[in-house]
Motif scaffolding. Structure first.
Motif, mmCIF file in Angstrom:
data_model
loop_
_atom_site.group_PDB
_atom_site.id
_atom_site.type_symbol
_atom_site.label_atom_id
_atom_site.label_comp_id
_atom_site.label_asym_id
_atom_site.label_seq_id
_atom_site.Cartn_x
_atom_site.Cartn_y
_atom_site.Cartn_z
ATOM 1 N N ASN A 149 5.255 1.972 -11.404
ATOM 2 C CA ASN A 149 4.357 1.568 -10.307
ATOM 3 C C ASN A 149 5.156 1.105 -9.098
ATOM 4 O OD1 ASN A 149 1.698 1.553 -9.541
ATOM 5 N ND2 ASN A 149 1.335 -0.585 -10.139
ATOM 6 N N VAL A 150 6.266 0.380 -9.354
ATOM 7 C CA VAL A 150 7.126 -0.056 -8.250
ATOM 8 C C VAL A 150 7.721 1.167 -7.555
ATOM 9 C CG1 VAL A 150 9.257 -1.285 -7.683
ATOM 10 C CG2 VAL A 150 7.637 -2.277 -9.322
ATOM 11 N N LEU A 151 8.147 2.130 -8.373
ATOM 12 C CA LEU A 151 8.726 3.364 -7.828
ATOM 13 C C LEU A 151 7.708 4.105 -6.960
ATOM 14 C CD1 LEU A 151 11.332 5.194 -8.067
ATOM 15 C CD2 LEU A 151 10.042 6.489 -9.769
ATOM 16 N N ILE A 152 6.477 4.183 -7.448
ATOM 17 C CA ILE A 152 5.414 4.854 -6.683
ATOM 18 C C ILE A 152 5.236 4.169 -5.334
ATOM 19 C CG2 ILE A 152 2.915 5.246 -6.590
ATOM 20 C CD1 ILE A 152 3.022 5.649 -9.633
ATOM 21 N N ASP A 153 5.221 2.830 -5.359
ATOM 22 C CA ASP A 153 5.062 2.078 -4.117
ATOM 23 C C ASP A 153 6.213 2.385 -3.169
ATOM 24 O OD1 ASP A 153 4.178 0.047 -2.275
ATOM 25 O OD2 ASP A 153 5.844 -1.168 -3.051
ATOM 26 N N ARG A 154 7.428 2.371 -3.734
ATOM 27 C CA ARG A 154 8.614 2.591 -2.922
ATOM 28 C C ARG A 154 8.576 3.971 -2.254
ATOM 29 N NH1 ARG A 154 13.206 -0.272 -3.879
ATOM 30 N NH2 ARG A 154 11.904 -2.102 -3.934
ATOM 31 N N VAL A 155 8.213 4.972 -3.037
ATOM 32 C CA VAL A 155 8.259 6.350 -2.547
ATOM 33 C C VAL A 155 7.064 6.681 -1.653
ATOM 34 C CG1 VAL A 155 8.155 8.779 -3.263
ATOM 35 C CG2 VAL A 155 9.574 7.157 -4.525
ATOM 36 N N ARG A 194 3.462 1.471 5.241
ATOM 37 C CA ARG A 194 2.905 0.104 5.250
ATOM 38 C C ARG A 194 2.215 -0.229 6.567
ATOM 39 N NH1 ARG A 194 3.459 -1.115 0.338
ATOM 40 N NH2 ARG A 194 5.448 -2.137 0.109
ATOM 41 N N ASN A 195 2.757 0.265 7.668
ATOM 42 C CA ASN A 195 2.148 -0.076 8.962
ATOM 43 C C ASN A 195 1.393 1.093 9.585
ATOM 44 O OD1 ASN A 195 3.120 -2.789 8.953
ATOM 45 N ND2 ASN A 195 5.170 -1.925 9.309
ATOM 46 N N ALA A 196 1.214 2.166 8.787
ATOM 47 C CA ALA A 196 0.459 3.318 9.277
ATOM 48 C C ALA A 196 -1.036 2.997 9.246
ATOM 49 C CB ALA A 196 0.759 4.523 8.398
ATOM 50 N N PRO A 197 -1.853 3.821 9.917
ATOM 51 C CA PRO A 197 -3.303 3.591 9.862
ATOM 52 C C PRO A 197 -3.793 3.561 8.407
ATOM 53 C CG PRO A 197 -2.786 5.296 11.444
ATOM 54 C CD PRO A 197 -1.515 4.946 10.768
ATOM 55 N N ARG A 198 -4.845 2.821 8.158
ATOM 56 C CA ARG A 198 -5.346 2.554 6.822
ATOM 57 C C ARG A 198 -5.571 3.822 6.001
ATOM 58 N NH1 ARG A 198 -8.599 -1.537 4.784
ATOM 59 N NH2 ARG A 198 -7.598 -2.926 6.247
ATOM 60 N N LEU A 199 -6.013 4.891 6.674
ATOM 61 C CA LEU A 199 -6.379 6.108 5.956
ATOM 62 C C LEU A 199 -5.160 6.787 5.320
ATOM 63 C CD1 LEU A 199 -9.074 7.389 5.476
ATOM 64 C CD2 LEU A 199 -8.664 8.936 7.391
ATOM 65 N N ALA A 200 -3.977 6.662 5.960
ATOM 66 C CA ALA A 200 -2.789 7.382 5.480
ATOM 67 C C ALA A 200 -2.390 6.996 4.048
ATOM 68 C CB ALA A 200 -1.636 7.183 6.457
ATOM 69 N N PRO A 201 -2.177 5.692 3.768
ATOM 70 C CA PRO A 201 -1.808 5.355 2.381
ATOM 71 C C PRO A 201 -2.932 5.652 1.392
ATOM 72 C CG PRO A 201 -2.108 3.363 3.697
ATOM 73 C CD PRO A 201 -2.152 4.504 4.643
ATOM 74 N N LEU A 202 -4.168 5.588 1.856
ATOM 75 C CA LEU A 202 -5.293 5.859 0.968
ATOM 76 C C LEU A 202 -5.247 7.307 0.471
ATOM 77 C CD1 LEU A 202 -7.943 4.317 0.042
ATOM 78 C CD2 LEU A 202 -9.091 5.823 1.652
ATOM 79 N N ILE A 203 -5.031 8.234 1.422
ATOM 80 C CA ILE A 203 -4.930 9.652 1.060
ATOM 81 C C ILE A 203 -3.695 9.886 0.201
ATOM 82 C CG2 ILE A 203 -4.629 11.989 1.985
ATOM 83 C CD1 ILE A 203 -7.396 10.847 2.426
ATOM 84 N N THR A 204 -2.615 9.196 0.539
ATOM 85 C CA THR A 204 -1.395 9.312 -0.265
ATOM 86 C C THR A 204 -1.662 8.875 -1.703
ATOM 87 O OG1 THR A 204 -0.201 8.713 1.721
ATOM 88 C CG2 THR A 204 1.048 8.704 -0.319
ATOM 89 N N ASP A 231 8.232 -8.177 0.993
ATOM 90 C CA ASP A 231 8.505 -6.906 0.296
ATOM 91 C C ASP A 231 8.717 -7.134 -1.193
ATOM 92 O OD1 ASP A 231 8.197 -5.170 2.330
ATOM 93 O OD2 ASP A 231 10.308 -5.146 2.925
ATOM 94 N N ARG A 232 9.432 -8.215 -1.512
ATOM 95 C CA ARG A 232 9.684 -8.497 -2.925
ATOM 96 C C ARG A 232 8.371 -8.889 -3.622
ATOM 97 N NH1 ARG A 232 12.460 -13.372 -4.566
ATOM 98 N NH2 ARG A 232 11.751 -13.264 -6.718
ATOM 99 N N ILE A 233 7.553 -9.630 -2.923
ATOM 100 C CA ILE A 233 6.276 -10.047 -3.501
ATOM 101 C C ILE A 233 5.390 -8.831 -3.764
ATOM 102 C CG2 ILE A 233 4.133 -11.289 -3.020
ATOM 103 C CD1 ILE A 233 6.489 -13.070 -3.758
ATOM 104 N N ILE A 234 5.407 -7.899 -2.822
ATOM 105 C CA ILE A 234 4.589 -6.688 -3.007
ATOM 106 C C ILE A 234 5.103 -5.898 -4.207
ATOM 107 C CG2 ILE A 234 3.945 -4.471 -1.986
ATOM 108 C CD1 ILE A 234 3.929 -5.864 0.740
ATOM 109 N N ALA A 235 6.435 -5.763 -4.298
ATOM 110 C CA ALA A 235 7.018 -5.048 -5.432
ATOM 111 C C ALA A 235 6.625 -5.732 -6.743
ATOM 112 C CB ALA A 235 8.531 -4.979 -5.289
#
Lengths: 315, 417
Positions: A91-97, A103-113, A208-212
């Motif tokens: 899961n950490v790897l998925i977040d990283r990649v 992280r700062n892109a429009p809301r829709l981008a990470p959602l589609i990702t 960043d560490r907290i999110i990871a």
């Protein structure tokens, strides 16, 4: 006891068992949403990953079944730990990649990702383990508690050692997570980051560490749920994460997304709705009931039963 | 004058010869076959073709080498599989049907293997008024009311020109209900995956169960992607069922239901499972937890008899001669390739002329015909009036043919075979 009453009790029990494994998955949804306001659609697939990877470990070690003595007391917990570490790590790897660069892109981008990541994982699982139903051998001993241990003769009630195992693993994990978030320093940092990321980093929290960490804990819980599911239900498939993820996500929203107690409460409510729907209304209607309740609740109480950590925004 | 006499004599002689010659000059009737002969289907397709050829050979052997109504029969084998994908292709299937239509000697179109392909060729042969007969199609809507507009959409001329000698999927449901009663089950809970095939066979099962007095204690459709059926199976147990009939295929919930029935102790309490051929897949046993789970607990129907399951004299002869002539075992659907060829030859014999309409009319009128699977005729839809299906059980983790089943078997419950 009348058959009707036994049936009702058994279905309540069935509903609670569904809530127990859904709750573990729902926690991951709600934690990640709480911190980065991302609905991590790939989260359900971590559940499937936990199922597959633990099965792979069991098979590789050639452990005899049912589990007894040393294997039950030492090897099983070890497999739990390894499965949770691997699922959390993935899961950490998925977040990283996939999510961190956005992280700062429009809301829709990470959602589609996230949706894309879910499909990618499912396709990988299908290549890895094949597209058909897979049997997860009965490692955990199944003993009929009421009949074989207590000598009772109920007409319908059926509770086994596997049910004890399910609750014995899931409830402590849920309680443990709640205590972790409420009582520890790291948990406090997580709550701070959830409230306001910028302010948290200003007071010296490594966001960043907290999110990871959040992704790791969420993934580990989903992986644990996958292992528990395998030992409990003994059957799965590459798409199982989609179905479980859908219900768990619904549970998280129902309870108030971002709210940890809410996710668990929502999971038990969904479990009960499913069991009662199957019994008293009809299997074909269960999903309609679950989502009708969700819609009604959101209309009158948009932030869920226990309230969201933040107001729900349109995604 | 003598020249004129000679001319008359020659003319009379010629006429006499002409009158005799047509009997021996043997006009040819062509039968176009169309099913996949390459790709993964190749072994099945090749075996079906050999079975059709053998049926012709047997006919000639039985009639002193004379073809039906004195005609010479030629089998023209066409392939409806695409070389690139290896499976049936609608464009190629349409071309094959069109070739038959354009060939004045083509009297019968013999195909297809895939029901989807039949949907393509049926309207073409129908408009041309050519009889079409299948060696394998099981989709019910090809012959009788099923999905919206079926079967009329395949019959632009309004006439019935398509026939089958094997059972359609829904007959499986009817037969399963009769078989369940013969096995001694009295209360059935019906589940299905709410898909075209699964719900279809389950509906058929429910209909026949009601007709023969097999009590249906409950019915539920499930979400085919669902993973947890325990609440539903608790309901099944409380309903007092002794059999669960599941209209599923291998990837729509069937394995989970079977496996969870075992985990919840239903099999242990003598509540068994019966399902259609969508679950007849060697992988099933492993998926639900092995022979311990399946043995004695699962009953599965199959919409026909494989050559090895045939018991009639002609069926035994077919299998023996097939193995001797071609050197391998006939594939499952070869039974129906052989039997449909028998029907074609019989129809030409009764028509007596090489006329498409006459042969079609003769095929429509088939009755009391003795094929390798039994005696049958065609009903007004082109379906066989009587069909034999297989009932399978699981022994030591292997599917085993247990008995021949039929929609009316409950009347005598002869399960000797």
């Amino acid at each position: 006891m009348s058959l009707e009453l036994e049936l009702f009790i058994q279905q309540v029990f069935n509903g609670l068992t569904i809530g127990a494994y859904l709750g573990l998955i729902a926690l991951g949804y709600t934690m990640v949403y709480g911190i980065i306001e991302l609905i991590n659609f790939a989260h359900g697939d971590l559940f499937a990953f936990g199922f597959f990877i633990s099965l792979t470990i069991f098979t590789a070690l050639g452990i005899p079944r049912p589990l007894e003595g040393f294997n039950l007391i030492v090897v099983l917990p070890l497999i739990f730990v390894v499965t949770m570490l691997l699922s959390g790590g993935l899961n950490v790897l998925i977040d990283r990649v996939a999510y961190k660069p956005l992280r700062n892109a429009p809301r829709l981008a990470p959602l589609i990702t996230a949706v894309g990541m879910s499909f990618a994982l499912e396709a990988l699982f299908a290549i890895w383990q094949g597209p058909s139903q897979i049997n997860y051998p009965r490692y955990f001993p199944q003993i009929d508690i009421l009949r074989d241990w207590m000598g009772l003769e109920p007409q319908l009630l059926f509770i086994t050692t596997k049910d004890l195992f399910l609750f014995g693993v899931t409830i402590p994990l849920m309680v443990g997570l709640t205590l972790f978030v409420d009582r520890t320093k790291l948990g406090k940092a997580m709550r701070a980051a959830a409230q306001d990321r910028e302010a948290a980093s200003m007071v010296g929290i490594n966001v960043d560490r907290i999110i990871a960490t959040t992704f790791f804990v969420g993934g580990a819980l989903a992986g644990a749920a996958g292992l528990v599911w395998g030992l409990y239900i003994n059957s799965g498939r590459f798409l199982m994460g989609f179905e479980a993820g859908l219900m768990a996500f619904t549970a998280a929203v129902l309870g108030g997304i971002g709210n940890i107690r809410g996710a668990v409460l929502g999971a038990f409510i969904i479990g009960l709705l499913k069991a009662m729907g199957d019994q008293y209304i009809g299997g074909a209607w269960s999903r309609i009931i679950i989502f009708a309740v969700l819609i009604l609740l959101l209309v009158f109480r948009p932030s869920g039963i226990l309230g969201s950590t933040q107001s729900i925004e349109k995604v | 004058m003598s020249v004129k006499k000679l001319f008359v004599l020659l003319t009379v002689l010629m006429l006499a010869v002409l009158a005799i010659v047509p009997v021996s000059a043997q006009e040819t009737i062509k039968i176009y076959t169309s099913w996949p002969l390459q790709g993964s289907m190749q072994p099945e397709g090749e075996s079906m073709l050999d079975a059709a050829r053998l049926a012709l050979q047997h006919y000639l052997d039985d009639h002193d080498g004379v073809g039906p109504a004195g005609f010479n029969i030629e089998i023209v084998a066409t392939d409806d599989a695409s070389p690139t994908t290896g499976s049936w292709d609608g464009v190629i299937e349409a071309e094959n049907a069109q070739r038959c239509v354009n060939d004045a000697a083509c009297m019968v179109y013999f195909g297809t293997y895939n029901s989807g392909a039949a949907k393509v060729s049926m309207p073409i042969t129908n408009e041309a008024g050519i009889a079409q007969i299948t060696p394998a199609n099981t989709y019910p809507g090809l012959t009788h009311a099923w999905d919206a507009g079926e079967p009329e959409i395949y019959r632009p001329s309004g006439e019935v020109n398509y026939f089958r000698t094997n059972a359609s999927d829904d007959v499986q449901g009817f037969s399963a209900a009769a078989w369940a009663q013969c096995l001694g089950f009295t209360k059935v809970y019906i589940l299905d995956d709410r898909q075209l095939y699964g719900k279809g066979v389950a509906d058929a099962f429910a209909q026949r169960a009601e007709e023969i007095g097999l009590e249906v204690v409950g019915r539920d459709g499930v979400e085919s992607t669902d993973i947890d059926f325990r609440a539903l199976l608790t309901k099944v147990r409380a309903a007092g069922a002794d059999l669960v009939y599941g209209g599923f295929v291998i990837d729509s919930g069937g394995p989970q239901v079977i496996q969870q029935m075992d985990a919840l102790g239903l099999f242990g309490s003598d509540i068994k499972f019966m399902g259609p051929d969508g679950l007849v897949n060697p992988a099933l046993v492993e998926q639900v937890g092995g022979a311990d789970v399946t043995d004695g607990n699962i009953f599965l129907t199959f919409p026909g008899l494989t050559p090895q399951q045939l018991t009639s004299d002609s069926g035994v002869r077919f299998v023996a001669d097939f193995e001797e002539t071609y050197g391998y075992e006939p594939s499952p659907w070869s039974t129906y390739a052989y039997q449909s060829m028998q029907v074609i030859l019989n129809s030409i014999e009764r028509a007596g002329v090489n006329d498409r309409a006459a042969i079609l009319e003769a095929m429509r009128g088939l009755s009391e015909f003795e094929g390798v699977t039994g005696i049958f005729g065609f009903d007004e839809n082109g379906d066989p009036t009587i069909t034999a299906l297989g009932g399978n059980i699981v022994e030591m983790g292997e599917f085993v043919f247990s008995t021949e089943i039929s929609p009316t078997m409950n009347e005598s419950c002869d399960m000797g075979g």
